[in-house]
Design a protein around this motif. Structure first.
Motif, PDB file in Angstrom:
ATOM      1  N   ILE A 150       0.840  -1.205   0.000  1.00 24.39           N
ATOM      2  CA  ILE A 150       0.000   0.000   0.000  1.00 24.39           C
ATOM      3  C   ILE A 150       0.874   1.253   0.000  1.00 24.39           C
ATOM      4  CG2 ILE A 150      -1.757   1.275   1.287  1.00 24.39           C
ATOM      5  CD1 ILE A 150      -2.757  -1.417   2.366  1.00 24.39           C
ATOM      6  N   ILE A 151       1.979   1.213   0.738  1.00 26.87           N
ATOM      7  CA  ILE A 151       2.901   2.348   0.732  1.00 26.87           C
ATOM      8  C   ILE A 151       3.475   2.551  -0.670  1.00 26.87           C
ATOM      9  CG2 ILE A 151       5.121   3.205   1.596  1.00 26.87           C
ATOM     10  CD1 ILE A 151       4.474   1.833   4.253  1.00 26.87           C
ATOM     11  N   GLU A 152       3.854   1.481  -1.324  1.00 29.16           N
ATOM     12  CA  GLU A 152       4.382   1.565  -2.694  1.00 29.16           C
ATOM     13  C   GLU A 152       3.362   2.220  -3.627  1.00 29.16           C
ATOM     14  OE1 GLU A 152       7.413  -2.218  -3.236  1.00 29.16           O
ATOM     15  OE2 GLU A 152       5.254  -2.594  -3.317  1.00 29.16           O
ATOM     16  N   GLN A 153       2.115   1.809  -3.506  1.00 30.61           N
ATOM     17  CA  GLN A 153       1.064   2.381  -4.359  1.00 30.61           C
ATOM     18  C   GLN A 153       0.871   3.863  -4.078  1.00 30.61           C
ATOM     19  OE1 GLN A 153      -2.337  -0.103  -3.504  1.00 30.61           O
ATOM     20  NE2 GLN A 153      -1.384  -1.933  -4.374  1.00 30.61           N
ATOM     21  N   ALA A 154       0.855   4.224  -2.792  1.00 29.74           N
ATOM     22  CA  ALA A 154       0.636   5.624  -2.423  1.00 29.74           C
ATOM     23  C   ALA A 154       1.815   6.501  -2.832  1.00 29.74           C
ATOM     24  CB  ALA A 154       0.394   5.736  -0.918  1.00 29.74           C
ATOM     25  N   ALA A 155       3.018   5.948  -2.772  1.00 29.98           N
ATOM     26  CA  ALA A 155       4.214   6.719  -3.107  1.00 29.98           C
ATOM     27  C   ALA A 155       4.547   6.683  -4.585  1.00 29.98           C
ATOM     28  CB  ALA A 155       5.400   6.192  -2.300  1.00 29.98           C
ATOM     29  N   GLY A 156       3.961   5.733  -5.305  1.00 30.99           N
ATOM     30  CA  GLY A 156       4.266   5.586  -6.726  1.00 30.99           C
ATOM     31  C   GLY A 156       5.685   5.102  -6.963  1.00 30.99           C
ATOM     32  N   ARG A 157       6.174   4.254  -6.052  1.00 28.11           N
ATOM     33  CA  ARG A 157       7.545   3.748  -6.139  1.00 28.11           C
ATOM     34  C   ARG A 157       7.566   2.268  -5.809  1.00 28.11           C
ATOM     35  NH1 ARG A 157      11.944   7.817  -4.614  1.00 28.11           N
ATOM     36  NH2 ARG A 157      11.096   9.817  -5.273  1.00 28.11           N
ATOM     37  N   LYS A 158       8.621   1.589  -6.243  1.00 26.94           N
ATOM     38  CA  LYS A 158       8.789   0.172  -5.957  1.00 26.94           C
ATOM     39  C   LYS A 158       9.965  -0.013  -5.017  1.00 26.94           C
ATOM     40  CE  LYS A 158       7.700  -4.172  -6.586  1.00 26.94           C
ATOM     41  NZ  LYS A 158       6.398  -4.681  -6.091  1.00 26.94           N
ATOM     42  N   ALA A 159       9.762  -0.832  -3.993  1.00 31.71           N
ATOM     43  CA  ALA A 159      10.775  -1.020  -2.965  1.00 31.71           C
ATOM     44  C   ALA A 159      11.775  -2.104  -3.331  1.00 31.71           C
ATOM     45  CB  ALA A 159      10.109  -1.380  -1.640  1.00 31.71           C
ATOM     46  N   SER A 160      12.977  -1.919  -2.839  1.00 33.34           N
ATOM     47  CA  SER A 160      13.991  -2.965  -2.838  1.00 33.34           C
ATOM     48  C   SER A 160      13.982  -3.586  -1.448  1.00 33.34           C
ATOM     49  CB  SER A 160      15.372  -2.373  -3.144  1.00 33.34           C
ATOM     50  OG  SER A 160      16.380  -3.338  -2.949  1.00 33.34           O
ATOM     51  N   VAL A 161      13.845  -4.914  -1.376  1.00 27.68           N
ATOM     52  CA  VAL A 161      13.590  -5.584  -0.104  1.00 27.68           C
ATOM     53  C   VAL A 161      14.750  -6.486   0.286  1.00 27.68           C
ATOM     54  CG1 VAL A 161      12.102  -7.258   1.062  1.00 27.68           C
ATOM     55  CG2 VAL A 161      11.091  -5.498  -0.387  1.00 27.68           C
ATOM     56  N   ILE A 162      15.091  -6.444   1.581  1.00 29.87           N
ATOM     57  CA  ILE A 162      16.074  -7.345   2.170  1.00 29.87           C
ATOM     58  C   ILE A 162      15.373  -8.168   3.247  1.00 29.87           C
ATOM     59  CG2 ILE A 162      18.204  -7.526   3.503  1.00 29.87           C
ATOM     60  CD1 ILE A 162      19.044  -4.841   2.392  1.00 29.87           C
ATOM     61  N   SER A 163      15.510  -9.486   3.195  1.00 29.19           N
ATOM     62  CA  SER A 163      14.915 -10.351   4.212  1.00 29.19           C
ATOM     63  C   SER A 163      15.858 -10.487   5.397  1.00 29.19           C
ATOM     64  CB  SER A 163      14.623 -11.737   3.627  1.00 29.19           C
ATOM     65  OG  SER A 163      13.566 -11.665   2.689  1.00 29.19           O
ATOM     66  N   GLU A 164      15.306 -10.319   6.586  1.00 25.63           N
ATOM     67  CA  GLU A 164      16.077 -10.416   7.814  1.00 25.63           C
ATOM     68  C   GLU A 164      15.391 -11.401   8.764  1.00 25.63           C
ATOM     69  OE1 GLU A 164      18.875  -8.980   8.677  1.00 25.63           O
ATOM     70  OE2 GLU A 164      19.163  -7.358   7.218  1.00 25.63           O
ATOM     71  N   PRO A 165      16.142 -12.037   9.669  1.00 24.00           N
ATOM     72  CA  PRO A 165      15.523 -12.942  10.645  1.00 24.00           C
ATOM     73  C   PRO A 165      14.688 -12.167  11.673  1.00 24.00           C
ATOM     74  CG  PRO A 165      17.853 -12.665  11.129  1.00 24.00           C
ATOM     75  CD  PRO A 165      17.607 -11.974   9.816  1.00 24.00           C
ATOM     76  N   MET A 166      13.849 -12.889  12.387  1.00 26.61           N
ATOM     77  CA  MET A 166      13.076 -12.288  13.476  1.00 26.61           C
ATOM     78  C   MET A 166      14.015 -11.645  14.487  1.00 26.61           C
ATOM     79  SD  MET A 166       9.750 -12.376  14.790  1.00 26.61           S
ATOM     80  CE  MET A 166       8.941 -13.964  14.740  1.00 26.61           C
ATOM     81  N   GLN A 167      13.647 -10.463  14.968  1.00 26.69           N
ATOM     82  CA  GLN A 167      14.470  -9.730  15.910  1.00 26.69           C
ATOM     83  C   GLN A 167      14.158 -10.126  17.358  1.00 26.69           C
ATOM     84  OE1 GLN A 167      16.920  -7.130  14.688  1.00 26.69           O
ATOM     85  NE2 GLN A 167      16.495  -8.790  13.256  1.00 26.69           N
ATOM     86  N   PRO A 168      15.158 -10.045  18.241  1.00 22.39           N
ATOM     87  CA  PRO A 168      14.909 -10.354  19.659  1.00 22.39           C
ATOM     88  C   PRO A 168      13.785  -9.481  20.226  1.00 22.39           C
ATOM     89  CG  PRO A 168      17.265 -10.158  19.246  1.00 22.39           C
ATOM     90  CD  PRO A 168      16.577  -9.716  17.985  1.00 22.39           C
ATOM     91  N   GLY A 169      12.886 -10.117  20.948  1.00 22.63           N
ATOM     92  CA  GLY A 169      11.784  -9.380  21.563  1.00 22.63           C
ATOM     93  C   GLY A 169      10.566  -9.239  20.674  1.00 22.63           C
ATOM     94  N   ASP A 170      10.689  -9.609  19.392  1.00 21.20           N
ATOM     95  CA  ASP A 170       9.572  -9.463  18.469  1.00 21.20           C
ATOM     96  C   ASP A 170       8.632 -10.663  18.576  1.00 21.20           C
ATOM     97  OD1 ASP A 170       8.252  -7.873  16.682  1.00 21.20           O
ATOM     98  OD2 ASP A 170       9.914  -7.743  15.263  1.00 21.20           O
ATOM     99  N   VAL A 171       7.423 -10.518  18.055  1.00 23.99           N
ATOM    100  CA  VAL A 171       6.446 -11.610  18.042  1.00 23.99           C
ATOM    101  C   VAL A 171       5.916 -11.779  16.627  1.00 23.99           C
ATOM    102  CG1 VAL A 171       5.780 -11.274  20.448  1.00 23.99           C
ATOM    103  CG2 VAL A 171       4.528 -10.058  18.644  1.00 23.99           C
ATOM    104  N   PRO A 172       5.467 -12.984  16.272  1.00 18.72           N
ATOM    105  CA  PRO A 172       5.037 -13.214  14.886  1.00 18.72           C
ATOM    106  C   PRO A 172       3.743 -12.520  14.497  1.00 18.72           C
ATOM    107  CG  PRO A 172       4.744 -15.192  16.216  1.00 18.72           C
ATOM    108  CD  PRO A 172       5.506 -14.227  17.055  1.00 18.72           C
ATOM    109  N   ALA A 173       2.844 -12.295  15.471  1.00 17.03           N
ATOM    110  CA  ALA A 173       1.542 -11.732  15.110  1.00 17.03           C
ATOM    111  C   ALA A 173       0.914 -11.018  16.298  1.00 17.03           C
ATOM    112  CB  ALA A 173       0.600 -12.829  14.615  1.00 17.03           C
TER     113      ALA A 173
END
Length: 322
Positions: free
Chosen positions: A262-285
């Protein structure tokens, strides 16, 4: 009589104060204007509030209980919306003492102020969806166990809830804690995904997607949050049950990848994405069960991600002069 709003230069505090002023309330705001993120952004929020003749501001740290009491002793406060805190799950990994001071000592200082404020009608305070930790049951309900926080930030917010329960029992003044779920919107926080993704996109920098983009968040638009906060503020618990807790969220978990689209659509730009592992303290959902606040206060979020995110992107363009 006035409403005290702590963290008034912060994201939610600013929006709550602005709405209170719009409905004719007198607002006393406090904030220490720390540099966790851009002080200029905080000052810009204050600049919008200062012209109101029913708004007064005090720069102070509410963990300093002596200064807090001296400053606000004669402020004519009859309600408190305590939104000030040290936010952020990941920041708490590296800066734990900031959370002890702001979220533990600070919350206790605010409770002491509340119990020494004659005629206080209601003390509303911010908790967080983070208290649910890695709970597997979805959606998260207020009756679920919350004894296994996965970050210090979450632990401090749970401690705040327990302190409030004890003060409500001991001193009887009405309190309501609100477990916020991933709030976003105009004038938001620069450490949140909506801002980080948007900024990286406009700066042509890669965007980090943690856990390969599988994270789900119950993104909640700030106007819906404010409507819920004010509805709760206006309906304090009765004397038989002086403390309550509510989830306040959108009741709809969305993939972080959808947020980026949605951000890409609103900004009219395409993102370059890097996949990273889950961060300490984070939760899946995260996923808010809002049946209780809906039943007791008529809360009903009305802003889907497809509407709220473009509003943020439009604001960001103006803020950055793009």
């Amino acid at each position: 009589m006035a409403v005290l709003v702590t963290g008034v230069a912060g994201f939610i505090g600013f929006h709550v104060a602005r709405t209170l002023l719009a409905r004719g309330e007198e607002v006393v705001g406090i904030d220490n204007l720390n540099d966790y993120y851009s002080v200029a952004l905080k000052e810009s929020r204050l600049a919008e509030l200062r012209p109101h003749n029913r708004f007064s501001f005090h720069k102070l740290d509410f963990s300093d209980d002596v200064t807090l009491m001296e400053t606000l002793r004669d402020a004519g406060i009859d309600r408190i919306v305590h939104l000030g805190a040290q936010p952020g799950v990941r920041y708490s990994i590296e800066h734990p003492m900031a959370y002890a001071k702001a979220n533990l000592v600070g919350h206790l200082s605010m409770l002491e102020l509340a119990r020494h404020t004659p005629g206080l009608k209601h003390f509303v305070y911010a908790s967080s969806s983070s208290v649910y930790g890695g709970n597997a049951k979805q959606p998260f309900a207020e009756t679920d166990p919350v004894e296994h926080p996965v970050s210090l930030y979450a632990a401090t917010k749970r401690a705040d809830e327990l302190m409030s329960v004890s003060y409500a029992h001991l001193y009887g003044f009405p309190q309501t804690g609100l477990r916020f779920f991933t709030v976003y919107g105009p004038s938001g926080r620069p450490d949140m995904a909506v801002w980080l993704f948007t900024e990286a996109l406009f700066q042509n920098k890669p965007i980090k997607l943690f856990d390969d983009g599988r994270l789900l968040r119950d993104f909640t638009y700030v106007d819906d949050i404010v409507a819920g906060v004010l509805a709760v503020l206006d309906g304090p618990p009765n004397g038989e049950r002086p403390h309550r807790l509510y989830n306040i969220g959108n009741n709809k978990p969305e993939p972080v990848t959808k947020l980026l689209e949605i951000i890409e659509q609103a900004a009219g730009r395409k993102a370059s994405v890097i996949s990273e592992p889950m961060q300490p303290g984070d939760v899946p959902a995260t996923y808010a069960d809002i049946d209780a606040i809906r039943r007791d206060h008529g809360f009903e979020p009305t802003t889907p991600l497809e509407v709220g995110v473009p509003r943020f992107v439009d604001w960001y363009r103006r803020w950055r002069g793009l």
